[in-house]
Design an enzyme around this catalytic site. Structure first.
Site, short mmCIF file in Angstrom:
data_model
loop_
_atom_site.label_atom_id
_atom_site.label_comp_id
_atom_site.label_asym_id
_atom_site.label_seq_id
_atom_site.Cartn_x
_atom_site.Cartn_y
_atom_site.Cartn_z
CD GLU B 62 -1.74 -2.34 1.58
OE1 GLU B 62 -0.57 -2.56 1.95
OE2 GLU B 62 -2.63 -3.20 1.57
CG HIS B 131 -11.40 -6.00 6.58
ND1 HIS B 131 -10.55 -6.55 7.50
CD2 HIS B 131 -10.86 -6.27 5.36
CE1 HIS B 131 -9.54 -7.16 6.88
NE2 HIS B 131 -9.70 -6.99 5.58
#
Lengths: 323, 335
Positions: B62, B131
């Site tokens: 990322e 999440h």
């Protein structure tokens, strides 16, 4: 290397050395708002790498980036005025010593976060490849940064996508106060390249001909589309991490011993030995650089500070609420 | 412009696709955006149309995904970095917040970073603690970033096109519960200017400022309280930074009451900003104290009854509206 390049490299190294020492003096007398991170002793790396670069090639560097800016073609006066926080600096005083930019000569940023520049350089490499250009991007970083996640993610991606990025690790033996021996379980950082499927080489970073040769080979590969290279340049950080650092974490003896391998002395002696220059030529060049840096320092000193309202020009986001 | 009903994800996809057709410097990269078409199919069909150079899969890196986007943007391209989940953007925070947000300023305008950082945001049933986040207030707080949270398919397409064309870094967040919501969307490309709110429902008694999926939840709550004779106005900022304070103040001036419904957490959250702005600038137009209803200040649990307890929902919003209108004796805001 032909004669012109050899002398040009010597000139660049002298220019950097004198600029940095001048800034050290200016810091001592209070002309610089916060401690700069100076490049004394590491000049051969910036000079040797950048002597291979075209103006349109790009580099990203670090908090210790003054040398790279000069080697890429930034005028010392603009660099020094920026360190002195003046509006005539390369970034009008907004970036300062750790954040210098001049995209017109390919200086895409010196970045104050350790590890921050490597992914950016990888992105420059991607853009070069997508635009079918034969430019290269150079990422300068230190031994400390080679232990940062950004290093690993960047080399992996650059290798995977075969990007024209030259990763230059300036192993100057210290990351702030922590020696490389205490942070890094391997001797040669260049061996990490193999883990990413790309070539890695270690050179003596204080011998500019070695740096130059390694850079030439890596850059040629990159321009041919053969992907990235990691060049580790072993050197020594002669000064503290920043001006004002008492550097008690190492001995004076160690620093003095390191001065034996001064890169400018080495190159001067090499060029005298092979007949490129004489001692008089060297002194004349040194005087010329003294003059240039003295003028740059005067320019920086006499330039005005930016006007306070300039702080909000370019502030991002343009909030609509009165702050 | 002729419109048709399509899903939010299709509208987002169409906006990106049309921009990529129009401007060769636009490309997408991220984990799975390539042949797989992205985890929620946001880039379905892109590889076939644009090739893997312009729709490229990445490793799970990322920080590098975001940083490569920064570098490519510095070089004049318009990358869309897909970070998948806003929770994962934390791994990219240096490149988004220390680099993308700051390079234009530090360089005194010599460089700019026209990158879009996209991610899904918010709840999706039992996606649990790592999440389900809605951390966009962190990015709102960082000078140099623009933050966009569309709530309808129409907004999704117009805002992604504007985000891509914007010369500053934009964090664009697509709520997972909205992806399959349908709405009228023009076939042609169009833009929605960043920094302009929309009144999603007109009303007279109370203003709700809601973000993302909470716009939909608030619309349901507004329908529930109509039977109590309460008329709710719902303002959707759409762009959270820079945001349209004028439209919000205009609405509160009309109704005198403000409830912010935001799926983030209240402490230094987006609702806190809206309330503080209204109090600072519109103290005299408020008939009663403003409130915010957010996710309770807790790590988000996995089991459905626990998750339901933590998150806002139309019933909780309706209860809050009634409490503010004096139509119930229920307790006020919970933290």
């Amino acid at each position: 290397m032909n004669k012109e390049i050899k002398i040009s490299i010597l000139e660049t190294m002298l220019k950097i050395r004198k600029a940095e020492l001048q800034l050290a003096m200016m810091f001592k007398i209070g002309k610089i708002p916060s401690g700069a991170h100076l490049y004394e002793g590491e000049e051969a790396i910036a000079a040797g790498i950048c002597a291979n670069l075209r103006i349109e090639d790009q580099l990203v560097s670090t908090h210790r980036g003054h040398g790279h800016c000069i080697a890429k073609g930034m005028e010392p006066r603009r660099m020094m005025a920026e360190v002195c926080a003046k509006s005539s600096g390369c970034c009008s005083g907004k970036g300062g010593t750790m954040h210098m930019f001049d995209p017109s000569i390919g200086v895409m940023g010196t970045i104050g976060i350790v590890g921050g520049g490597m992914p950016i350089a990888t992105g420059l490499g991607l853009a070069i490849k997508l635009n079918n250009s034969d430019r290269v991007a150079v990422s300068f970083f230190g031994d400390g940064a080679s232990n940062n996640g950004a290093f690993h993610e960047s080399l992996n991606l650059a290798s995977l996508w075969r990007l024209p990025v030259i990763f230059v690790c300036e192993n100057n033996k210290y990351a702030t106060s922590v020696s490389v021996a205490r942070s890094t379980p391997i001797d040669d950082i260049s061996i990490r390249a193999a883990g990413y499927g790309m070539p890695g080489v270690t050179v003596n970073g204080n011998k500019v001909d070695e740096v130059y040769a390694a850079a030439a080979e890596a850059i040629t590969r990159a321009r041919r589309g053969e992907g990235p290279t990691l060049i580790e340049c072993k050197t020594y950080r002669i000064r503290g991490h920043f001006e004002g650092d008492d550097a008690l974490y190492r001995t004076k003896e160690e620093v003095e011993a390191a001065r034996e391998g001064d890169p400018i002395e080495y190159w001067k002696n090499a060029l005298i030995a092979d007949g490129t220059i004489t001692e008089q030529d060297f002194l004349a060049l040194s005087d010329k650089m003294d003059e240039l840096i003295a003028q740059a320092a005067q320019f920086a000193d006499e330039s005005p500070y930016p006007s306070p309202e300039d702080a909000l020009r370019l502030c991002g986001g343009n909030p609509t609420v009165v702050v | 412009m002729p419109t048709r009903r399509i899903r939010f994800v299709e509208a987002l996809r169409e906006g990106m696709r049309q921009e990529m057709e129009r401007d060769a410097s636009v490309f997408v990269m991220g984990e799975g955006v390539g042949p797989h078409g992205s985890c929620f199919k946001q880039t379905d069909g892109f590889c076939a149309e644009f090739g893997e150079d312009r729709c490229r899969d990445t490793p799970i890196s990322e920080l590098a995904i975001a940083g490569v986007a920064v570098g490519a943007a510095l070089a004049g391209m318009r990358p869309i970095a897909d970070l998948m989940w806003i929770d994962f953007t934390m791994l990219a925070t240096d490149q988004i917040c220390n680099q993308a947000a700051k390079l234009r300023y530090m360089s005194d305008g010599q460089v700019s970073v026209p990158a879009v950082f996209r991610a899904s945001t918010g709840r999706l049933k039992s996606n649990a603690a790592q999440h389900s986040g809605s951390w966009y207030s962190w990015y709102v707080n960082m000078p140099g970033l623009k933050v966009v949270v569309p709530s309808t398919p129409y907004d999704a397409k117009g805002l992604i096109i504007s985000a891509i064309r914007d010369n500053d870094p934009v964090v664009y967040l697509e709520h997972k519960m909205l992806l399959n919501v349908k709405g009228e969307v023009p076939e042609e490309p169009y833009t929605i200017p960043l920094g302009v709110a929309e009144v999603k429902k007109e009303g007279s008694d109370l203003t709700i400022v809601a973000t993302g999926y909470e716009v939909i939840e608030s619309l349901k709550a507004a329908a529930m309280v109509e039977g109590d004779g309460i008329s709710v106005e719902i303002v959707d900022p759409r762009t959270l930074m820079p945001y349209d304070s004028d439209t919000i103040l205009e609405s509160v001036k009309k109704t005198g009451r403000l409830l912010v419904v935001d799926e983030g957490f209240r402490y230094c959250g987006y609702g806190s900003e809206i309330i503080s702005m209204v109090v600072e600038r519109g103290m005299d137009i408020l008939k009663d104290r403003p409130r915010q209803l957010t996710t309770r200040h807790s790590t988000i649990p996995f089991s459905p009854p626990l998750e339901e307890f933590i998150l806002p929902n139309p019933t909780k919003i309706a209860d809050e509206i009634r409490a503010m209108m004096g139509k119930s004796t229920e307790a006020g805001v919970l933290a």
